[in-house]
Design a protein around this motif. Structure first.
Motif, PDB file in Angstrom:
ATOM      1  N   GLY A  14      71.151  77.921  11.289  1.00 60.34           N
ATOM      2  CA  GLY A  14      71.173  79.102  12.158  1.00 60.34           C
ATOM      3  C   GLY A  14      70.724  78.414  13.518  1.00 60.34           C
ATOM      4  O   GLY A  14      70.078  78.681  14.756  1.00 60.34           O
ATOM      5  N   ASP A  15      69.664  76.915  13.275  1.00 54.80           N
ATOM      6  CA  ASP A  15      69.266  75.765  14.431  1.00 54.80           C
ATOM      7  C   ASP A  15      70.404  75.306  14.999  1.00 54.80           C
ATOM      8  O   ASP A  15      71.335  75.728  14.891  1.00 54.80           O
ATOM      9  CB  ASP A  15      68.143  74.583  13.416  1.00 54.80           C
ATOM     10  CG  ASP A  15      66.627  75.380  12.620  1.00 54.80           C
ATOM     11  OD1 ASP A  15      65.999  74.656  12.101  1.00 54.80           O
ATOM     12  OD2 ASP A  15      66.560  76.891  12.963  1.00 54.80           O
ATOM     13  N   SER A  16      69.369  74.231  16.172  1.00 46.70           N
ATOM     14  CA  SER A  16      70.948  73.830  16.621  1.00 46.70           C
ATOM     15  C   SER A  16      70.256  72.365  17.296  1.00 46.70           C
ATOM     16  O   SER A  16      69.012  71.927  16.654  1.00 46.70           O
ATOM     17  CB  SER A  16      70.349  74.144  18.016  1.00 46.70           C
ATOM     18  OG  SER A  16      70.491  75.565  18.540  1.00 46.70           O
ATOM     19  N   LEU A  17      71.070  71.539  17.214  1.00 46.14           N
ATOM     20  CA  LEU A  17      70.847  69.706  17.282  1.00 46.14           C
ATOM     21  C   LEU A  17      72.071  69.406  18.804  1.00 46.14           C
ATOM     22  O   LEU A  17      72.557  70.294  19.037  1.00 46.14           O
ATOM     23  CB  LEU A  17      71.538  69.448  16.470  1.00 46.14           C
ATOM     24  CG  LEU A  17      69.911  68.935  15.448  1.00 46.14           C
ATOM     25  CD1 LEU A  17      71.111  68.429  13.666  1.00 46.14           C
ATOM     26  CD2 LEU A  17      69.125  68.223  15.430  1.00 46.14           C
ATOM     27  N   ARG A  18      70.887  68.610  19.283  1.00 44.39           N
ATOM     28  CA  ARG A  18      71.827  68.182  20.376  1.00 44.39           C
ATOM     29  C   ARG A  18      72.759  66.682  20.046  1.00 44.39           C
ATOM     30  O   ARG A  18      71.369  66.012  19.863  1.00 44.39           O
ATOM     31  CB  ARG A  18      70.590  67.772  21.987  1.00 44.39           C
ATOM     32  CG  ARG A  18      71.741  67.316  22.959  1.00 44.39           C
ATOM     33  CD  ARG A  18      70.695  67.668  24.193  1.00 44.39           C
ATOM     34  NE  ARG A  18      70.990  67.784  25.391  1.00 44.39           N
ATOM     35  CZ  ARG A  18      70.961  66.117  25.777  1.00 44.39           C
ATOM     36  NH1 ARG A  18      70.915  64.975  25.318  1.00 44.39           N
ATOM     37  NH2 ARG A  18      71.433  65.661  26.860  1.00 44.39           N
ATOM     38  N   LEU A  19      73.098  66.371  20.184  1.00 45.72           N
ATOM     39  CA  LEU A  19      74.114  65.203  19.579  1.00 45.72           C
ATOM     40  C   LEU A  19      74.321  64.156  21.219  1.00 45.72           C
ATOM     41  O   LEU A  19      75.319  65.018  21.894  1.00 45.72           O
ATOM     42  CB  LEU A  19      74.803  64.835  18.288  1.00 45.72           C
ATOM     43  CG  LEU A  19      74.886  66.419  17.227  1.00 45.72           C
ATOM     44  CD1 LEU A  19      76.167  66.252  16.689  1.00 45.72           C
ATOM     45  CD2 LEU A  19      73.983  65.307  16.536  1.00 45.72           C
ATOM     46  N   SER A  20      74.259  63.288  20.951  1.00 47.83           N
ATOM     47  CA  SER A  20      73.980  62.272  22.052  1.00 47.83           C
ATOM     48  C   SER A  20      75.027  61.245  22.062  1.00 47.83           C
ATOM     49  O   SER A  20      74.614  60.535  20.634  1.00 47.83           O
ATOM     50  CB  SER A  20      73.233  62.225  22.780  1.00 47.83           C
ATOM     51  OG  SER A  20      72.235  63.018  23.775  1.00 47.83           O
ATOM     52  N   CYS A  21      76.311  60.088  22.734  1.00 44.14           N
ATOM     53  CA  CYS A  21      77.293  59.509  22.227  1.00 44.14           C
ATOM     54  C   CYS A  21      76.760  58.523  24.076  1.00 44.14           C
ATOM     55  O   CYS A  21      77.093  58.651  24.976  1.00 44.14           O
ATOM     56  CB  CYS A  21      78.157  59.594  22.076  1.00 44.14           C
ATOM     57  SG  CYS A  21      79.244  58.015  21.992  1.00 44.14           S
ATOM     58  N   ALA A  22      76.050  57.584  24.133  1.00 38.08           N
ATOM     59  CA  ALA A  22      75.864  56.591  25.204  1.00 38.08           C
ATOM     60  C   ALA A  22      77.122  55.264  24.676  1.00 38.08           C
ATOM     61  O   ALA A  22      77.206  54.701  23.697  1.00 38.08           O
ATOM     62  CB  ALA A  22      74.744  55.593  24.868  1.00 38.08           C
TER      63      ALA A  22
END
Length: 124
Positions: A14-22
């Motif tokens: 139910g949680d969220s995550l923000r994945l980033s790619c540089a």
């Protein structure tokens, strides 16, 4: 192009995550960007892709409605915002880039460049 993924972690269902790619090395805007994931014992699977301009996005059925892919060509980054995570979303998430890709091949896991992966673990 070199890709560096980050943002994974251990979360509850139910949680969220923000994945980033540089990205670095070449002209970021020339590349179609995508996210794939691979769970233990399973093949790498497509999650989402975004066109060079960012104007078009594509999702797997499992990601549609819960995940959002976006990119910032000025900052050379692509983001996968995940919401309503499920236990079955547990996997290593990889960002990928390819300059020669056409729309019909966005979901194929044969991109030219790959990041190192970031682990997402969702507990029940």
């Amino acid at each position: 192009v070199q890709l560096q993924a980050s943002g994974g972690g251990l979360v509850q269902a139910g949680d969220s995550l923000r994945l980033s790619c540089a990205a670095s090395g070449r002209t970021f805007r020339d590349y179609v960007m995508a996210w794939f994931r691979q769970a233990p014992g399973k093949e790498r699977e497509f999650v989402a892709a975004i066109s060079r301009s960012g104007g078009h996005t594509y999702y797997s059925d499992s990601a549609k409605g819960r995940f959002t892919i976006s990119r910032d060509n000025a900052k050379n980054t692509v983001v996968l915002q995940t919401r309503s995570l499920k236990v079955e979303d547990t996997a290593v998430y990889y960002c990928a880039a390819d300059s020669g890709r056409i729309v019909s091949t966005y979901r194929n896991p044969d991109y030219a460049y790959w990041g190192q992966g970031t682990q997402v673990t969702v507990s029940s």
